[in-house]
Design a protein around this motif. Structure first.
Motif, PDB file in Angstrom:
ATOM      1  N   ILE A 109      14.969   1.997  -3.014  1.00  0.00           N
ATOM      2  CA  ILE A 109      14.833   3.484  -3.428  1.00  0.00           C
ATOM      3  C   ILE A 109      15.216   3.761  -4.796  1.00  0.00           C
ATOM      4  O   ILE A 109      14.541   4.116  -5.363  1.00  0.00           O
ATOM      5  CB  ILE A 109      15.337   4.245  -2.341  1.00  0.00           C
ATOM      6  CG1 ILE A 109      14.688   3.929  -0.913  1.00  0.00           C
ATOM      7  CG2 ILE A 109      15.063   5.648  -2.679  1.00  0.00           C
ATOM      8  CD1 ILE A 109      12.996   4.301  -0.916  1.00  0.00           C
ATOM      9  N   ASP A 110      16.447   3.436  -4.775  1.00  0.00           N
ATOM     10  CA  ASP A 110      17.208   3.620  -6.285  1.00  0.00           C
ATOM     11  C   ASP A 110      18.416   2.892  -6.138  1.00  0.00           C
ATOM     12  O   ASP A 110      19.578   3.524  -5.795  1.00  0.00           O
ATOM     13  CB  ASP A 110      17.387   5.197  -6.421  1.00  0.00           C
ATOM     14  CG  ASP A 110      17.427   5.884  -7.529  1.00  0.00           C
ATOM     15  OD1 ASP A 110      17.369   4.923  -8.530  1.00  0.00           O
ATOM     16  OD2 ASP A 110      17.670   6.853  -7.839  1.00  0.00           O
ATOM     17  N   ASP A 133       0.849  -1.102  -0.027  1.00  0.00           N
ATOM     18  CA  ASP A 133       0.016  -0.009   0.100  1.00  0.00           C
ATOM     19  C   ASP A 133       0.917   1.370  -0.186  1.00  0.00           C
ATOM     20  O   ASP A 133       0.653   2.211  -0.657  1.00  0.00           O
ATOM     21  CB  ASP A 133      -1.000   0.127   1.259  1.00  0.00           C
ATOM     22  CG  ASP A 133      -1.942  -0.969   1.109  1.00  0.00           C
ATOM     23  OD1 ASP A 133      -2.078  -1.530   0.103  1.00  0.00           O
ATOM     24  OD2 ASP A 133      -2.851  -1.258   2.179  1.00  0.00           O
ATOM     25  N   ALA A 134       1.912   1.323   0.896  1.00  0.00           N
ATOM     26  CA  ALA A 134       2.776   2.527   1.024  1.00  0.00           C
ATOM     27  C   ALA A 134       3.531   2.760  -0.471  1.00  0.00           C
ATOM     28  O   ALA A 134       3.448   3.804  -0.913  1.00  0.00           O
ATOM     29  CB  ALA A 134       3.857   2.351   2.241  1.00  0.00           C
ATOM     30  N   VAL A 135       4.014   1.651  -1.062  1.00  0.00           N
ATOM     31  CA  VAL A 135       4.782   1.911  -2.111  1.00  0.00           C
ATOM     32  C   VAL A 135       3.913   2.444  -3.424  1.00  0.00           C
ATOM     33  O   VAL A 135       4.309   3.110  -4.130  1.00  0.00           O
ATOM     34  CB  VAL A 135       5.733   0.636  -2.638  1.00  0.00           C
ATOM     35  CG1 VAL A 135       6.302   0.879  -3.626  1.00  0.00           C
ATOM     36  CG2 VAL A 135       6.982   0.555  -1.246  1.00  0.00           C
ATOM     37  N   SER A 136       2.846   1.591  -3.532  1.00  0.00           N
ATOM     38  CA  SER A 136       1.754   1.883  -4.434  1.00  0.00           C
ATOM     39  C   SER A 136       1.440   3.439  -4.340  1.00  0.00           C
ATOM     40  O   SER A 136       1.202   4.228  -5.353  1.00  0.00           O
ATOM     41  CB  SER A 136       0.573   1.218  -4.504  1.00  0.00           C
ATOM     42  OG  SER A 136       0.809  -0.159  -4.330  1.00  0.00           O
ATOM     43  N   GLY A 194       2.711   6.066  -7.136  1.00  0.00           N
ATOM     44  CA  GLY A 194       1.479   6.382  -7.602  1.00  0.00           C
ATOM     45  C   GLY A 194       1.013   5.509  -8.989  1.00  0.00           C
ATOM     46  O   GLY A 194       0.523   5.889  -9.962  1.00  0.00           O
ATOM     47  N   THR A 195       1.293   4.204  -8.590  1.00  0.00           N
ATOM     48  CA  THR A 195       1.147   3.245  -9.702  1.00  0.00           C
ATOM     49  C   THR A 195       0.752   1.872  -9.169  1.00  0.00           C
ATOM     50  O   THR A 195       1.133   1.534  -8.005  1.00  0.00           O
ATOM     51  CB  THR A 195       2.233   3.025 -10.610  1.00  0.00           C
ATOM     52  OG1 THR A 195       1.864   1.964 -11.444  1.00  0.00           O
ATOM     53  CG2 THR A 195       3.383   2.551  -9.856  1.00  0.00           C
ATOM     54  N   ALA A 196      -0.163   1.102  -9.628  1.00  0.00           N
ATOM     55  CA  ALA A 196      -0.555  -0.202  -9.174  1.00  0.00           C
ATOM     56  C   ALA A 196       0.653  -1.033  -9.112  1.00  0.00           C
ATOM     57  O   ALA A 196       1.426  -1.439 -10.182  1.00  0.00           O
ATOM     58  CB  ALA A 196      -1.938  -0.615  -9.747  1.00  0.00           C
ATOM     59  N   LEU A 197       0.812  -1.992  -7.897  1.00  0.00           N
ATOM     60  CA  LEU A 197       1.940  -2.717  -7.992  1.00  0.00           C
ATOM     61  C   LEU A 197       1.240  -4.109  -7.606  1.00  0.00           C
ATOM     62  O   LEU A 197       0.123  -4.231  -7.097  1.00  0.00           O
ATOM     63  CB  LEU A 197       2.948  -2.332  -6.785  1.00  0.00           C
ATOM     64  CG  LEU A 197       3.459  -1.048  -6.951  1.00  0.00           C
ATOM     65  CD1 LEU A 197       4.443  -0.520  -5.800  1.00  0.00           C
ATOM     66  CD2 LEU A 197       4.379  -0.873  -8.270  1.00  0.00           C
ATOM     67  N   GLU A 198       2.116  -5.077  -7.490  1.00  0.00           N
ATOM     68  CA  GLU A 198       1.514  -6.440  -7.348  1.00  0.00           C
ATOM     69  C   GLU A 198       2.220  -6.958  -5.946  1.00  0.00           C
ATOM     70  O   GLU A 198       3.343  -7.056  -5.910  1.00  0.00           O
ATOM     71  CB  GLU A 198       2.126  -7.504  -8.251  1.00  0.00           C
ATOM     72  CG  GLU A 198       1.374  -7.070  -9.747  1.00  0.00           C
ATOM     73  CD  GLU A 198       1.816  -8.277 -10.840  1.00  0.00           C
ATOM     74  OE1 GLU A 198       2.666  -9.011 -10.376  1.00  0.00           O
ATOM     75  OE2 GLU A 198       0.998  -8.372 -11.671  1.00  0.00           O
ATOM     76  N   LEU A 199       1.425  -7.847  -5.233  1.00  0.00           N
ATOM     77  CA  LEU A 199       1.677  -8.420  -4.000  1.00  0.00           C
ATOM     78  C   LEU A 199       1.749  -9.960  -4.422  1.00  0.00           C
ATOM     79  O   LEU A 199       0.828 -10.441  -4.653  1.00  0.00           O
ATOM     80  CB  LEU A 199       0.815  -7.962  -2.848  1.00  0.00           C
ATOM     81  CG  LEU A 199       1.050  -8.774  -1.588  1.00  0.00           C
ATOM     82  CD1 LEU A 199       2.466  -8.308  -1.045  1.00  0.00           C
ATOM     83  CD2 LEU A 199       0.048  -8.042  -0.471  1.00  0.00           C
ATOM     84  N   ASP A 232      12.651   4.039 -10.137  1.00  0.00           N
ATOM     85  CA  ASP A 232      12.254   3.733 -11.479  1.00  0.00           C
ATOM     86  C   ASP A 232      10.845   4.340 -12.021  1.00  0.00           C
ATOM     87  O   ASP A 232      10.741   4.475 -13.062  1.00  0.00           O
ATOM     88  CB  ASP A 232      12.305   2.142 -11.889  1.00  0.00           C
ATOM     89  CG  ASP A 232      13.798   1.621 -11.455  1.00  0.00           C
ATOM     90  OD1 ASP A 232      14.656   2.526 -11.229  1.00  0.00           O
ATOM     91  OD2 ASP A 232      13.724   0.262 -11.375  1.00  0.00           O
ATOM     92  N   LEU A 233       9.978   4.166 -10.994  1.00  0.00           N
ATOM     93  CA  LEU A 233       8.403   4.430 -11.193  1.00  0.00           C
ATOM     94  C   LEU A 233       8.101   5.926 -10.723  1.00  0.00           C
ATOM     95  O   LEU A 233       6.903   5.916 -11.262  1.00  0.00           O
ATOM     96  CB  LEU A 233       7.979   3.341 -10.342  1.00  0.00           C
ATOM     97  CG  LEU A 233       8.045   2.091 -10.165  1.00  0.00           C
ATOM     98  CD1 LEU A 233       7.431   1.354  -9.311  1.00  0.00           C
ATOM     99  CD2 LEU A 233       7.725   1.595 -11.732  1.00  0.00           C
ATOM    100  N   VAL A 234       8.956   6.704 -10.346  1.00  0.00           N
ATOM    101  CA  VAL A 234       8.653   7.869  -9.831  1.00  0.00           C
ATOM    102  C   VAL A 234       9.394   8.916 -10.654  1.00  0.00           C
ATOM    103  O   VAL A 234      10.565   8.992 -10.974  1.00  0.00           O
ATOM    104  CB  VAL A 234       8.814   8.005  -8.415  1.00  0.00           C
ATOM    105  CG1 VAL A 234       8.622   9.312  -8.084  1.00  0.00           C
ATOM    106  CG2 VAL A 234       8.251   6.956  -7.747  1.00  0.00           C
ATOM    107  N   ASP A 235       8.606   9.947 -11.196  1.00  0.00           N
ATOM    108  CA  ASP A 235       9.252  11.198 -11.874  1.00  0.00           C
ATOM    109  C   ASP A 235       9.901  12.129 -10.835  1.00  0.00           C
ATOM    110  O   ASP A 235       9.244  12.575  -9.861  1.00  0.00           O
ATOM    111  CB  ASP A 235       8.312  12.132 -12.737  1.00  0.00           C
ATOM    112  CG  ASP A 235       8.015  11.185 -13.885  1.00  0.00           C
ATOM    113  OD1 ASP A 235       8.768  10.321 -14.503  1.00  0.00           O
ATOM    114  OD2 ASP A 235       6.898  11.583 -14.331  1.00  0.00           O
ATOM    115  N   GLY A 236      11.346  12.431 -11.023  1.00  0.00           N
ATOM    116  CA  GLY A 236      11.793  13.245  -9.998  1.00  0.00           C
ATOM    117  C   GLY A 236      12.268  12.744  -8.793  1.00  0.00           C
ATOM    118  O   GLY A 236      12.153  11.241  -8.733  1.00  0.00           O
ATOM    119  N   ALA A 237      12.651  13.559  -7.742  1.00  0.00           N
ATOM    120  CA  ALA A 237      13.435  12.863  -6.652  1.00  0.00           C
ATOM    121  C   ALA A 237      12.409  12.279  -5.728  1.00  0.00           C
ATOM    122  O   ALA A 237      11.225  12.717  -5.772  1.00  0.00           O
ATOM    123  CB  ALA A 237      13.842  14.034  -6.083  1.00  0.00           C
TER     124      ALA A 237
END
Ligand SMILES: Nc1ncnc2c1ncn2[C@@H]1O[C@H](COP(=O)(O)OP(=O)(O)OP(=O)(O)O)[C@@H](O)[C@H]1O
Ligand SMILES: O=C(O)CCCC[C@@H]1SC[C@@H]2NC(=O)N[C@@H]21
Length: 269
Positions: free
Chosen positions: A159-160, A103-106, A110-115, A175-180
């Motif tokens: 994180i990176d 839930d936190a990482v999604s 800002g994108t749907a992830l898989e568990l 990889d999934l987030v624009d910017g810092a």
């Protein structure tokens, strides 16, 4: 240049009112799980303590594997008191932690992830963003009654990851987030969610199971299940039961397993 670490003060403020009463942040350690377990073994009371490191030199994964934690990631270990009657439900800790990470990482990405059962958080088509290792120490009751204990819930969040520092099946939230991407925001979202999920444990497990089934990408998928002892079953994951076990319909019939490694072969339709 120093290692980027989450801001301890901001985190402590963000986590006011949760079960995390002591937040400790370090730039580097061997393993945050090993550190907290060592303190328990030395007799320290660590319930409610969270230890966060941005780098680990001896990070531990499941099944005695290595967890790569180059500088700038998040290694988070949280200590939770376990009642004697909750020991039977210890297996749920890593599943509910998977929910909190998912839930936190999604939310942050800002994108749907898989568990993936039991507790891997995956970015579809990219790889594993986070791993969970829950460890436990029994503590004798002073009056000779039933023993309880302390669980150390360890989570590694990528994180990176610099190229070449982790297996090529690993992915980073960056990889999934624009910017810092702010480590403090990720850690706060995860730890707040974990505290809330733990409120349902161990007394409202059916509720956790219901939520888990809603989020699970494994349920309904064609899977390869590698059982302890290297037995492989290919079949359809038809349930995650109230004990948190996976139920797979395979060629030899239905099997229910509480441990194992899953690969998704075909997504749920
Ligand atoms: N930082 C990291 N990010 C992702 N995976 C890592 C990292 N460090 C070590 N690993 C480990 O590398 C291995 C990668 O193998 P693989 O992608 O085949 O995963 P897997 O067989 O699905 O294993 P698991 O079920 O433990 O994730 C896994 O054991 C994973 O936990
Ligand atoms: O998927 C896995 O194999 C589990 C990885 C768990 C890694 C975390 S990072 C924080 C804590 N400290 C460790 O040494 N391991 C866990």
């Amino acid at each position: 240049m120093g290692i980027d670490v989450p801001d301890q003060h901001t985190l402590a403020t963000a986590l006011t009112g949760t079960r995390w009463t002591r937040i400790e942040v370090v730039a580097e350690t061997g393993s945050t799980n090993a550190d907290l377990l060592g303190r328990i073994d030395a007799g320290e009371t660590v319930d409610g303590t969270v230890l966060i490191s941005a780098k680990q030199t001896s990070g531990r994964g499941r099944h005695a594997r290595v967890w790569e934690t180059p500088a700038g990631q998040l290694a988070v270990s949280a200590a939770v008191r376990v009642r004697p009657d909750a020991i039977v439900h210890l297996g749920w800790l890593s599943l509910l932690t998977g929910l909190a990470v998912h839930d936190a990482v999604s939310e942050v990405a800002g994108t749907a992830l898989e568990l993936k059962w039991p507790n891997d958080v995956l970015a579809p088509g990219r790889g594993k963003l986070a791993g969970i290792l829950s460890e436990f120490r029994l503590i004798a009751a002073p009056d000779g009654g039933p023993a309880g204990g302390v669980a150390v819930i360890g989570t590694g969040l990528n994180i990176d990851l610099p190229a070449g520092t982790a297996p090529n099946t690993a992915a980073s939230i960056g990889d999934l987030v624009d910017g810092a991407l702010d480590q403090t925001t990720v850690a706060a979202a995860y730890l707040r969610g974990l505290s809330e999920r733990l409120d349902a444990w161990p007394d409202r497990i059916a509720e956790l199971a219901e939520t888990y089934r809603e989020v699970s990408a494994t349920l309904g998928s064609r899977v390869r299940l590698l059982l302890p002892g290297d037995v492989e079953v290919i079949g359809d994951a038809v349930d995650i039961d109230d004990e948190g076990r996976i139920v797979v319909d395979g060629p030899e019939g239905r099997i229910t397993a509480s441990a194992g490694d899953v690969t998704h072969l075909r997504p749920a339709t």
